[in-house]
Design an enzyme around this catalytic site. Structure first.
Site, PDB file in Angstrom:
ATOM      1  N   PRO A   1       0.792  -1.205   0.000  1.00  0.00           N
ATOM      2  CA  PRO A   1       0.000   0.000   0.000  1.00  0.00           C
ATOM      3  C   PRO A   1       0.831   1.264   0.000  1.00  0.00           C
ATOM      4  O   PRO A   1       1.812   1.389   0.714  1.00  0.00           O
ATOM      5  CB  PRO A   1      -0.787  -0.109   1.302  1.00  0.00           C
ATOM      6  CG  PRO A   1      -0.007  -1.051   2.147  1.00  0.00           C
ATOM      7  CD  PRO A   1       1.107  -1.603   1.373  1.00  0.00           C
ATOM      8  N   GLU A   2       0.400   2.196  -0.790  1.00  0.00           N
ATOM      9  CA  GLU A   2       0.896   3.553  -0.719  1.00  0.00           C
ATOM     10  C   GLU A   2      -0.252   4.396  -0.151  1.00  0.00           C
ATOM     11  O   GLU A   2      -1.268   3.851   0.266  1.00  0.00           O
ATOM     12  CB  GLU A   2       1.326   4.028  -2.114  1.00  0.00           C
ATOM     13  CG  GLU A   2       2.361   3.104  -2.748  1.00  0.00           C
ATOM     14  CD  GLU A   2       2.812   3.541  -4.130  1.00  0.00           C
ATOM     15  OE1 GLU A   2       2.847   4.750  -4.382  1.00  0.00           O
ATOM     16  OE2 GLU A   2       3.121   2.663  -4.951  1.00  0.00           O
TER      17      GLU A   2
ATOM     18  N   LYS B   1       1.910   6.885   4.740  1.00  0.00           N
ATOM     19  CA  LYS B   1       1.457   5.492   4.685  1.00  0.00           C
ATOM     20  C   LYS B   1       1.108   4.951   6.069  1.00  0.00           C
ATOM     21  O   LYS B   1       0.823   3.761   6.204  1.00  0.00           O
ATOM     22  CB  LYS B   1       2.546   4.627   4.037  1.00  0.00           C
ATOM     23  CG  LYS B   1       2.900   5.068   2.616  1.00  0.00           C
ATOM     24  CD  LYS B   1       4.137   4.361   2.092  1.00  0.00           C
ATOM     25  CE  LYS B   1       4.624   5.037   0.808  1.00  0.00           C
ATOM     26  NZ  LYS B   1       5.925   4.493   0.359  1.00  0.00           N
TER      27      LYS B   1
ATOM     28  N   ARG C   1      14.742   0.099  -6.618  1.00  0.00           N
ATOM     29  CA  ARG C   1      13.357  -0.146  -6.988  1.00  0.00           C
ATOM     30  C   ARG C   1      13.248  -0.164  -8.503  1.00  0.00           C
ATOM     31  O   ARG C   1      13.857   0.654  -9.201  1.00  0.00           O
ATOM     32  CB  ARG C   1      12.436   0.955  -6.446  1.00  0.00           C
ATOM     33  CG  ARG C   1      12.646   1.292  -4.979  1.00  0.00           C
ATOM     34  CD  ARG C   1      12.472   0.098  -4.072  1.00  0.00           C
ATOM     35  NE  ARG C   1      11.140  -0.459  -4.158  1.00  0.00           N
ATOM     36  CZ  ARG C   1      10.070   0.051  -3.551  1.00  0.00           C
ATOM     37  NH1 ARG C   1      10.194   1.105  -2.810  1.00  0.00           N
ATOM     38  NH2 ARG C   1       8.893  -0.507  -3.679  1.00  0.00           N
TER      39      ARG C   1
END
Length: 269
Positions: free
Chosen positions: A2-3, A60, A259
């Site tokens: 989740p962001e 977050k 990433r």
DNA sequence: GAAGACCTGCTA
DNA sequence: TAGCAGGTCTTC
């Protein structure tokens, strides 16, 4: 997983489900590291009997505001999520913690990869302005002062809280900026374009209930087990090798700040 | 900055 | 079987 948009979706759904005003009657921790550095027993002792007064969020972090100095702060990391049940307690396969609330409601914290963390504190530390609230001035100031590449900068929670890998790539594409561009090299138009893109991408993902890829366990699902509606709107994330929606050139994939980063080398400069 | 650690499950 | 995953921490 989740962001910001996914956490915000869960927060809103928990509000709608009526968590506010309920008292935590019992807590079961089945993966002790979830509550580190406290032991499950110490965590339980500090939380049982407390009432959930509000649900808020910063970046977050999901914040269960308790009738106490400390709040329950939850970070879902990659695969954390909540669901609700009532009636007799039945542990789900990846449930790492279960809160039994007054009125017979059970709040399950499910987290296949066990990265999620609970903390007891007033507020999460080290975070910049929330991506839904950031104003242009601090955004411009930080960009002007930094010589970092844009992608790692956007992922830095002390710069903006809430942007993660999906929305960083989406925002850079929308702003037509190359992920390796140095922040300090942007002119005013480009800074504005990035500011607009970040806020727009995050806002529209919230409106759509977040993003989920794939179709199986471990992917983001909301409180009711549904995928986020934003998955149809993603233009670059997870589309390496596929044609750019603007120019048709194949999207490229590189690694930045550990990433995966997807972008269009034709459209983004 | 980069690389490894923390973890499990899914996909190729 | 290898490689990859929405995140962050720690240690170079």
């Amino acid at each position: 997983m989740p962001e910001l948009p996914e956490v915000e979706t869960i927060r809103r759904q928990l509000c709608t489900a009526g968590l506010k005003g309920r008292t935590i009657e019992k807590v079961t921790i089945s993966w002790p590291r979830t509550v580190e550095p406290l032991s499950p027993a110490a965590f339980r002792k500090r939380v049982v009997g407390k009432t959930i007064e509000r649900l808020s969020r910063h970046g977050k972090w999901l914040i269960f505001e308790l009738d106490d100095i400390d709040n329950l702060l939850v970070h879902l990391r990659m695969t954390g999520g909540f669901s609700l049940s009532d009636g007799p307690l039945k542990k789900g396969p990846y449930d790492r913690a279960i809160f039994q609330l007054s009125g017979g409601m059970n709040l399950h914290f499910r987290d296949p990869r066990k990265f999620g963390r609970f903390r007891l504190a007033t507020f999460p530390l080290g975070l910049g302005p929330d991506a839904l609230e950031i104003t242009a001035r601090p955004f411009f100031q930080t960009l002007g002062k930094s010589n970092r590449m844009l992608k790692p900068l956007l992922l830095d929670q002390s710069f903006i809280a809430g942007v993660g890998n999906i929305y960083a790539d989406e925002a850079l594409f929308e702003a037509r900026l190359h992920p390796e561009r140095r922040a300090g090299s942007l002119n005013d138009d480009e800074k504005l374009a990035l500011y607009m893109a970040v806020t727009h991408v995050i806002r529209s993902a919230v409106e759509n209930g977040g993003t989920s890829l794939g179709n199986g366990q471990g992917n983001y699902v909301d409180l009711n087990g549904n995928f986020g509606g934003h998955r149809e709107k993603v233009k670059v994330y997870g589309r390496a090798g596929q044609p750019c929606v603007e120019c048709g050139a194949p999207l490229e994939k590189i690694t930045l700040a550990q990433r995966t980063t997807v972008f269009c080398s034709q459209c983004q400069e």
